[in-house]
Design a protein around this motif. Structure first.
Motif, PDB file in Angstrom:
ATOM      1  N   VAL A  72      28.003  22.425 108.139  1.00  0.00           N
ATOM      2  CA  VAL A  72      27.388  22.763 106.853  1.00  0.00           C
ATOM      3  C   VAL A  72      27.869  21.805 105.767  1.00  0.00           C
ATOM      4  CG1 VAL A  72      27.305  24.518 105.039  1.00  0.00           C
ATOM      5  CG2 VAL A  72      26.946  25.176 107.408  1.00  0.00           C
ATOM      6  N   LEU A  73      29.176  21.535 105.731  1.00  0.00           N
ATOM      7  CA  LEU A  73      29.709  20.602 104.738  1.00  0.00           C
ATOM      8  C   LEU A  73      29.153  19.199 104.936  1.00  0.00           C
ATOM      9  CD1 LEU A  73      33.419  21.775 104.534  1.00  0.00           C
ATOM     10  CD2 LEU A  73      31.628  22.070 102.825  1.00  0.00           C
ATOM     11  N   LEU A  74      29.035  18.767 106.166  1.00  0.00           N
ATOM     12  CA  LEU A  74      28.465  17.452 106.454  1.00  0.00           C
ATOM     13  C   LEU A  74      27.024  17.375 105.968  1.00  0.00           C
ATOM     14  CD1 LEU A  74      28.611  14.663 107.823  1.00  0.00           C
ATOM     15  CD2 LEU A  74      27.860  15.786 109.920  1.00  0.00           C
ATOM     16  N   GLY A  75      26.250  18.391 106.244  1.00  0.00           N
ATOM     17  CA  GLY A  75      24.857  18.410 105.788  1.00  0.00           C
ATOM     18  C   GLY A  75      24.753  18.397 104.274  1.00  0.00           C
ATOM     19  N   GLY A  76      25.612  19.172 103.605  1.00  0.00           N
ATOM     20  CA  GLY A  76      25.622  19.178 102.135  1.00  0.00           C
ATOM     21  C   GLY A  76      26.011  17.824 101.571  1.00  0.00           C
ATOM     22  N   GLY A  77      27.011  17.207 102.185  1.00  0.00           N
ATOM     23  CA  GLY A  77      27.434  15.879 101.735  1.00  0.00           C
ATOM     24  C   GLY A  77      26.340  14.843 101.911  1.00  0.00           C
ATOM     25  N   LEU A  78      25.618  14.914 103.022  1.00  0.00           N
ATOM     26  CA  LEU A  78      24.505  13.990 103.248  1.00  0.00           C
ATOM     27  C   LEU A  78      23.386  14.201 102.233  1.00  0.00           C
ATOM     28  CD1 LEU A  78      24.271  14.001 107.143  1.00  0.00           C
ATOM     29  CD2 LEU A  78      25.042  12.139 105.673  1.00  0.00           C
ATOM     30  N   MET A  79      23.107  15.446 101.897  1.00  0.00           N
ATOM     31  CA  MET A  79      22.067  15.725 100.898  1.00  0.00           C
ATOM     32  C   MET A  79      22.466  15.185  99.525  1.00  0.00           C
ATOM     33  SD  MET A  79      19.583  17.119 102.451  1.00  0.00           S
ATOM     34  CE  MET A  79      18.641  17.703 101.090  1.00  0.00           C
ATOM     35  N   ILE A  80      23.712  15.367  99.129  1.00  0.00           N
ATOM     36  CA  ILE A  80      24.189  14.854  97.839  1.00  0.00           C
ATOM     37  C   ILE A  80      24.150  13.335  97.822  1.00  0.00           C
ATOM     38  CG2 ILE A  80      26.231  14.650  96.362  1.00  0.00           C
ATOM     39  CD1 ILE A  80      26.893  17.565  97.193  1.00  0.00           C
ATOM     40  N   ALA A  81      24.592  12.708  98.923  1.00  0.00           N
ATOM     41  CA  ALA A  81      24.585  11.250  98.994  1.00  0.00           C
ATOM     42  C   ALA A  81      23.160  10.710  98.924  1.00  0.00           C
ATOM     43  CB  ALA A  81      25.258  10.788 100.280  1.00  0.00           C
ATOM     44  N   ALA A  82      22.234  11.358  99.601  1.00  0.00           N
ATOM     45  CA  ALA A  82      20.836  10.911  99.565  1.00  0.00           C
ATOM     46  C   ALA A  82      20.244  11.072  98.175  1.00  0.00           C
ATOM     47  CB  ALA A  82      20.014  11.693 100.586  1.00  0.00           C
ATOM     48  N   ARG A  83      20.555  12.152  97.500  1.00  0.00           N
ATOM     49  CA  ARG A  83      20.045  12.386  96.142  1.00  0.00           C
ATOM     50  C   ARG A  83      20.591  11.347  95.169  1.00  0.00           C
ATOM     51  NH1 ARG A  83      20.212  18.355  94.131  1.00  0.00           N
ATOM     52  NH2 ARG A  83      18.726  18.454  95.829  1.00  0.00           N
ATOM     53  N   LYS A  84      21.883  11.035  95.248  1.00  0.00           N
ATOM     54  CA  LYS A  84      22.480  10.029  94.378  1.00  0.00           C
ATOM     55  C   LYS A  84      21.899   8.648  94.651  1.00  0.00           C
ATOM     56  CE  LYS A  84      26.853  12.144  93.236  1.00  0.00           C
ATOM     57  NZ  LYS A  84      28.299  12.000  93.199  1.00  0.00           N
ATOM     58  N   ARG A  85      21.627   8.372  95.901  1.00  0.00           N
ATOM     59  CA  ARG A  85      21.065   7.071  96.269  1.00  0.00           C
ATOM     60  C   ARG A  85      19.662   6.910  95.676  1.00  0.00           C
ATOM     61  NH1 ARG A  85      21.427   4.265 102.115  1.00  0.00           N
ATOM     62  NH2 ARG A  85      20.283   2.398 101.563  1.00  0.00           N
ATOM     63  N   ARG A  86      18.875   7.978  95.692  1.00  0.00           N
ATOM     64  CA  ARG A  86      17.539   7.914  95.083  1.00  0.00           C
ATOM     65  C   ARG A  86      17.616   7.736  93.587  1.00  0.00           C
ATOM     66  NH1 ARG A  86      14.721  12.918  98.015  1.00  0.00           N
ATOM     67  NH2 ARG A  86      14.740  12.061 100.108  1.00  0.00           N
ATOM     68  N   GLU A  87      18.585   8.389  92.945  1.00  0.00           N
ATOM     69  CA  GLU A  87      18.725   8.295  91.487  1.00  0.00           C
ATOM     70  C   GLU A  87      19.156   6.890  91.067  1.00  0.00           C
ATOM     71  OE1 GLU A  87      21.479  11.331  90.378  1.00  0.00           O
ATOM     72  OE2 GLU A  87      20.078  12.949  90.802  1.00  0.00           O
ATOM     73  N   ASN A  88      19.894   6.194  91.921  1.00  0.00           N
ATOM     74  CA  ASN A  88      20.387   4.862  91.578  1.00  0.00           C
ATOM     75  C   ASN A  88      19.332   3.784  91.773  1.00  0.00           C
ATOM     76  OD1 ASN A  88      22.857   5.831  90.874  1.00  0.00           O
ATOM     77  ND2 ASN A  88      23.778   5.480  92.892  1.00  0.00           N
ATOM     78  N   ARG A  89      18.216   4.065  92.354  1.00  0.00           N
ATOM     79  CA  ARG A  89      17.164   3.052  92.587  1.00  0.00           C
ATOM     80  C   ARG A  89      16.378   2.792  91.366  1.00  0.00           C
ATOM     81  NH1 ARG A  89      14.619   3.984  98.526  1.00  0.00           N
ATOM     82  NH2 ARG A  89      16.509   3.642  99.638  1.00  0.00           N
TER      83      ARG A  89
END
Length: 138
Positions: free
Chosen positions: A121-138
């Motif tokens: 669950v923590l891994l999945g949450g971390g991946l979702m946060i990382a993906a969201r931040k990556r989209r915001e930085n584009r």
């Protein structure tokens, strides 16, 4: 390209899940039971200290007798038929059609399973946060 953190987290989660010990399906009679549910399923109750099936983890009230509170549908083993494995979960006279559900409860592996689930669950949450931040930085 997969970031190092994601790969490391995935490897960690896989290692945690691989560390979960396998539970025994049958009891061969030469060691203590894993838990009282296994003892009851094999037809044992009131296991005295010193018996080959006794273990301190089975004696929660420290009175020298393990598994001394059997469930209401407990069926004792047939001592005259020890080699055939009586009471190992088959149909009984009271349960001729075999439709009763197994008794549920925790075992020694429960914390490992919970830790593995939490890691996923923590891994999945971390991946979702990382993906969201990556989209915001584009």
């Amino acid at each position: 390209m997969i970031p190092f953190r994601t790969t490391a987290a995935a490897l960690f989660a896989a290692a945690v899940l691989a560390a979960v010990p396998a539970t025994a399906v049958a009891h061969d009679g030469s060691h203590p039971f894993e838990n009282c549910t296994e003892a009851y399923d094999n037809g044992y109750r009131d296991i005295p200290k010193g018996d080959e099936h006794y273990g301190e983890h089975l004696d929660r009230d420290d009175d020298g007798v393990g598994c001394d509170q059997p469930p209401s549908g407990f069926v004792p083993r047939d001592e005259s038929d020890d080699d055939a494995g009586a009471g190992a979960g088959g149909a009984t006279e009271e349960n001729a059609d075999g439709t009763d559900l197994a008794e549920t409860g925790g075992s020694d592996t429960t914390p490992y399973i919970a830790a593995g689930g939490a890691a996923v669950v923590l891994l999945g949450g971390g991946l979702m946060i990382a993906a969201r931040k990556r989209r915001e930085n584009r």
